[in-house]
Design a protein around this motif. Structure first.
Motif, PDB file in Angstrom:
ATOM      1  N   THR A 190      -2.721   2.339  12.026  1.00 42.33           N
ATOM      2  CA  THR A 190      -3.717   3.234  12.618  1.00 42.33           C
ATOM      3  C   THR A 190      -4.415   4.003  11.509  1.00 42.33           C
ATOM      4  OG1 THR A 190      -2.321   3.462  14.572  1.00 42.33           O
ATOM      5  CG2 THR A 190      -4.081   5.085  14.278  1.00 42.33           C
ATOM      6  N   ILE A 191      -5.741   3.962  11.483  1.00 47.22           N
ATOM      7  CA  ILE A 191      -6.495   4.451  10.324  1.00 47.22           C
ATOM      8  C   ILE A 191      -7.146   5.818  10.535  1.00 47.22           C
ATOM      9  CG2 ILE A 191      -6.954   2.132   9.470  1.00 47.22           C
ATOM     10  CD1 ILE A 191      -9.731   2.325  10.786  1.00 47.22           C
ATOM     11  N   GLY A 192      -6.901   6.450  11.706  1.00 45.44           N
ATOM     12  CA  GLY A 192      -7.613   7.682  12.032  1.00 45.44           C
ATOM     13  C   GLY A 192      -7.510   8.774  10.987  1.00 45.44           C
ATOM     14  N   GLU A 193      -6.311   9.005  10.443  1.00 43.94           N
ATOM     15  CA  GLU A 193      -6.110  10.087   9.484  1.00 43.94           C
ATOM     16  C   GLU A 193      -6.698   9.771   8.111  1.00 43.94           C
ATOM     17  OE1 GLU A 193      -4.777  13.090  10.198  1.00 43.94           O
ATOM     18  OE2 GLU A 193      -4.728  12.400  12.278  1.00 43.94           O
ATOM     19  N   ALA A 194      -6.860   8.508   7.810  1.00 38.97           N
ATOM     20  CA  ALA A 194      -7.278   8.121   6.460  1.00 38.97           C
ATOM     21  C   ALA A 194      -8.708   7.612   6.384  1.00 38.97           C
ATOM     22  CB  ALA A 194      -6.342   7.030   5.936  1.00 38.97           C
ATOM     23  N   ILE A 195      -9.386   7.470   7.509  1.00 37.70           N
ATOM     24  CA  ILE A 195     -10.643   6.727   7.517  1.00 37.70           C
ATOM     25  C   ILE A 195     -11.727   7.338   6.642  1.00 37.70           C
ATOM     26  CG2 ILE A 195     -11.493   7.874   9.614  1.00 37.70           C
ATOM     27  CD1 ILE A 195     -12.053   4.192   8.441  1.00 37.70           C
ATOM     28  N   ASP A 196     -11.822   8.648   6.569  1.00 39.96           N
ATOM     29  CA  ASP A 196     -12.888   9.244   5.753  1.00 39.96           C
ATOM     30  C   ASP A 196     -12.734   8.887   4.284  1.00 39.96           C
ATOM     31  OD1 ASP A 196     -14.139  10.365   7.951  1.00 39.96           O
ATOM     32  OD2 ASP A 196     -13.032  12.246   7.812  1.00 39.96           O
ATOM     33  N   ASP A 197     -11.499   8.867   3.800  1.00 37.77           N
ATOM     34  CA  ASP A 197     -11.282   8.457   2.407  1.00 37.77           C
ATOM     35  C   ASP A 197     -11.467   6.956   2.244  1.00 37.77           C
ATOM     36  OD1 ASP A 197     -10.276  10.714   0.530  1.00 37.77           O
ATOM     37  OD2 ASP A 197      -9.274  11.110   2.424  1.00 37.77           O
ATOM     38  N   ILE A 198     -11.028   6.186   3.209  1.00 35.40           N
ATOM     39  CA  ILE A 198     -11.201   4.734   3.147  1.00 35.40           C
ATOM     40  C   ILE A 198     -12.680   4.371   3.047  1.00 35.40           C
ATOM     41  CG2 ILE A 198     -11.014   2.618   4.531  1.00 35.40           C
ATOM     42  CD1 ILE A 198      -8.300   3.671   5.513  1.00 35.40           C
ATOM     43  N   LEU A 199     -13.518   5.084   3.798  1.00 34.48           N
ATOM     44  CA  LEU A 199     -14.948   4.788   3.797  1.00 34.48           C
ATOM     45  C   LEU A 199     -15.625   5.143   2.480  1.00 34.48           C
ATOM     46  CD1 LEU A 199     -15.945   5.856   7.425  1.00 34.48           C
ATOM     47  CD2 LEU A 199     -15.765   3.535   6.504  1.00 34.48           C
ATOM     48  N   LYS A 200     -14.937   5.887   1.622  1.00 35.82           N
ATOM     49  CA  LYS A 200     -15.498   6.221   0.318  1.00 35.82           C
ATOM     50  C   LYS A 200     -15.198   5.160  -0.734  1.00 35.82           C
ATOM     51  CE  LYS A 200     -15.310  11.197   1.190  1.00 35.82           C
ATOM     52  NZ  LYS A 200     -14.629  12.489   0.872  1.00 35.82           N
ATOM     53  N   THR A 201     -14.414   4.148  -0.381  1.00 36.31           N
ATOM     54  CA  THR A 201     -14.197   3.046  -1.318  1.00 36.31           C
ATOM     55  C   THR A 201     -15.457   2.198  -1.384  1.00 36.31           C
ATOM     56  OG1 THR A 201     -13.215   1.706   0.453  1.00 36.31           O
ATOM     57  CG2 THR A 201     -11.710   2.957  -0.952  1.00 36.31           C
ATOM     58  N   GLN A 202     -15.659   1.582  -2.539  1.00 37.66           N
ATOM     59  CA  GLN A 202     -16.899   0.843  -2.795  1.00 37.66           C
ATOM     60  C   GLN A 202     -16.691  -0.662  -2.617  1.00 37.66           C
ATOM     61  OE1 GLN A 202     -17.851   2.250  -6.714  1.00 37.66           O
ATOM     62  NE2 GLN A 202     -18.094   4.362  -6.026  1.00 37.66           N
ATOM     63  N   VAL A 203     -16.075  -1.032  -1.497  1.00 34.33           N
ATOM     64  CA  VAL A 203     -15.859  -2.445  -1.199  1.00 34.33           C
ATOM     65  C   VAL A 203     -16.920  -2.939  -0.223  1.00 34.33           C
ATOM     66  CG1 VAL A 203     -13.382  -2.369  -1.664  1.00 34.33           C
ATOM     67  CG2 VAL A 203     -14.219  -1.858   0.640  1.00 34.33           C
ATOM     68  N   SER A 204     -17.076  -4.248  -0.160  1.00 36.85           N
ATOM     69  CA  SER A 204     -18.096  -4.855   0.693  1.00 36.85           C
ATOM     70  C   SER A 204     -17.618  -5.059   2.123  1.00 36.85           C
ATOM     71  CB  SER A 204     -18.510  -6.221   0.125  1.00 36.85           C
ATOM     72  OG  SER A 204     -18.696  -6.179  -1.267  1.00 36.85           O
ATOM     73  N   VAL A 205     -16.288  -5.249   2.277  1.00 37.41           N
ATOM     74  CA  VAL A 205     -15.694  -5.547   3.584  1.00 37.41           C
ATOM     75  C   VAL A 205     -14.488  -4.636   3.784  1.00 37.41           C
ATOM     76  CG1 VAL A 205     -14.684  -7.323   5.074  1.00 37.41           C
ATOM     77  CG2 VAL A 205     -16.372  -7.972   3.328  1.00 37.41           C
ATOM     78  N   LEU A 206     -14.371  -4.074   4.976  1.00 34.26           N
ATOM     79  CA  LEU A 206     -13.215  -3.258   5.344  1.00 34.26           C
ATOM     80  C   LEU A 206     -12.464  -3.992   6.444  1.00 34.26           C
ATOM     81  CD1 LEU A 206     -15.041   0.178   5.403  1.00 34.26           C
ATOM     82  CD2 LEU A 206     -13.226  -0.467   3.795  1.00 34.26           C
ATOM     83  N   ASP A 207     -11.201  -4.298   6.199  1.00 38.25           N
ATOM     84  CA  ASP A 207     -10.431  -5.139   7.108  1.00 38.25           C
ATOM     85  C   ASP A 207      -9.307  -4.325   7.749  1.00 38.25           C
ATOM     86  OD1 ASP A 207      -9.902  -8.328   7.568  1.00 38.25           O
ATOM     87  OD2 ASP A 207      -8.062  -7.157   7.662  1.00 38.25           O
ATOM     88  N   PHE A 208      -9.281  -4.311   9.109  1.00 43.29           N
ATOM     89  CA  PHE A 208      -8.312  -3.492   9.831  1.00 43.29           C
ATOM     90  C   PHE A 208      -7.687  -4.274  10.985  1.00 43.29           C
ATOM     91  CE2 PHE A 208     -11.726  -0.389   8.573  1.00 43.29           C
ATOM     92  CZ  PHE A 208     -11.029   0.208   7.541  1.00 43.29           C
ATOM     93  N   GLU A 209      -6.572  -3.729  11.502  1.00 42.45           N
ATOM     94  CA  GLU A 209      -5.940  -4.243  12.715  1.00 42.45           C
ATOM     95  C   GLU A 209      -6.661  -3.705  13.945  1.00 42.45           C
ATOM     96  OE1 GLU A 209      -1.866  -3.140  12.870  1.00 42.45           O
ATOM     97  OE2 GLU A 209      -1.307  -4.173  11.015  1.00 42.45           O
TER      98      GLU A 209
END
Length: 298
Positions: A190-209
């Motif tokens: 579950t990515i709710g608590e971390a999503i704002d930091d995850i979105l600051k990564t400079q990757v082209s694709v974000l892969d989640f469950e």
């Protein structure tokens, strides 16, 4: 950023059940047969972007066992890039069988939390994370030179609250910055608590469950993805049963409603290593059929 031209391309998160070969071939390299099986099964299932199967160990030991500065999952010296790439040989085999292959590295934060520091060279885990990122950047470049279509960085630790997210994203960005091809980051749970930091990564694709964690759909529906693609986990990796094509199709359609088919890659929630081979193959086959069914309606 184009990974593949068709809508809803199918891929894998990486790992596949280990099926060792017998005979002389098995004596020379007990796990090359497992690579062959993993690659052949993915191709037979119809996967667009395959992996080498990640059969040579779990996601920690497969990388740290050959990194200078690490011995038996203990950090005993300064961590540096290996003299030879860690995963390129198996990846090249996959490339010899299929035109689109995903190179995969375990992320620096996840690796660091699987190790014990036994040297005064590191005052804490955050310093180790950044040195691991430098070493893995070398591996990522080698995978790009080998001809992979994209490089995936696996960081399941980022959703758990155990890792420093600022350092974690800095480390991921260090790897992504050396690549000219698309980069992807896979985060489990579950990515709710971390999503704002995850979105600051400079990757082209974000892969989640999404099949096991449908609440991730709601979390992401409120966020600006800034033009990045979503790796859409629609098959439950932890479920020992094979979902029907209709079940997977319903999950994909929910994603299309939120993200748009043009912004999605379709894959399982996570790796399939812990499943029986027939189950893993069945899940991939049904996922490919479900994606085709949704694609036909668009």
């Amino acid at each position: 950023m184009t990974v593949i031209t068709r809508l809803l391309p199918t891929t894998v998160v990486g790992s596949y059940p280990v099926v060792k070969a017998g005979g002389l071939k098995g004596l020379l390299d007990p796990l090359h047969g497992a690579v062959e099986t993993a690659v052949a099964d993915q191709i037979k299932a119809g996967i667009d972007i395959i992996s080498d199967g990640q059969v040579r160990g779990d996601m920690i030991t497969a990388f740290v066992s050959r990194l200078p500065g690490i011995r038996a999952q203990k950090v005993i010296g300064r961590v540096e890039a290996p003299e030879r790439p860690l995963t390129v040989t198996d990846t090249k085999y996959a490339l010899s069988r299929h035109p689109k292959v995903k190179g995969i590295v375990t992320g620096p934060s996840t690796l660091a939390h699987g190790l014990r520091i036994e040297t005064p060279l590191y005052r804490g885990r955050d310093e180790l994370v950044l040195d691991l990122a430098q070493a893995l950047a070398s591996e990522a470049r080698a995978l790009e030179e080998a001809g992979v279509a994209m490089v995936q960085i696996d960081e399941p630790i980022l959703s758990t609250g155990a890792a420093d997210l600022v350092v974690g994203r800095q480390a991921v960005n260090m790897i992504a910055s050396v690549l000219r091809i698309p980069s992807c980051m896979h985060v489990c749970g579950t990515i709710g608590e971390a999503i704002d930091d995850i979105l600051k990564t400079q990757v082209s694709v974000l892969d989640f469950e999404f099949s096991e964690n449908p609440e991730n759909l709601e979390v992401l529906s409120e966020k600006d993805l800034k033009g990045r693609l979503i790796g859409y986990g629609c098959v439950a990796s932890a479920d020992p049963g094979v979902e029907s094509v209709e079940t997977i199709e319903k999950r994909i359609r929910k994603g299309v409603e939120i993200f748009g088919a043009e912004n999605m890659l379709v894959d399982p929630d996570c790796g399939l290593r812990m499943l029986e081979r027939d189950v893993a193959f069945g899940k991939l086959s049904n996922m490919v059929k479900a994606a085709a069914s949704v694609r036909a309606d668009l």
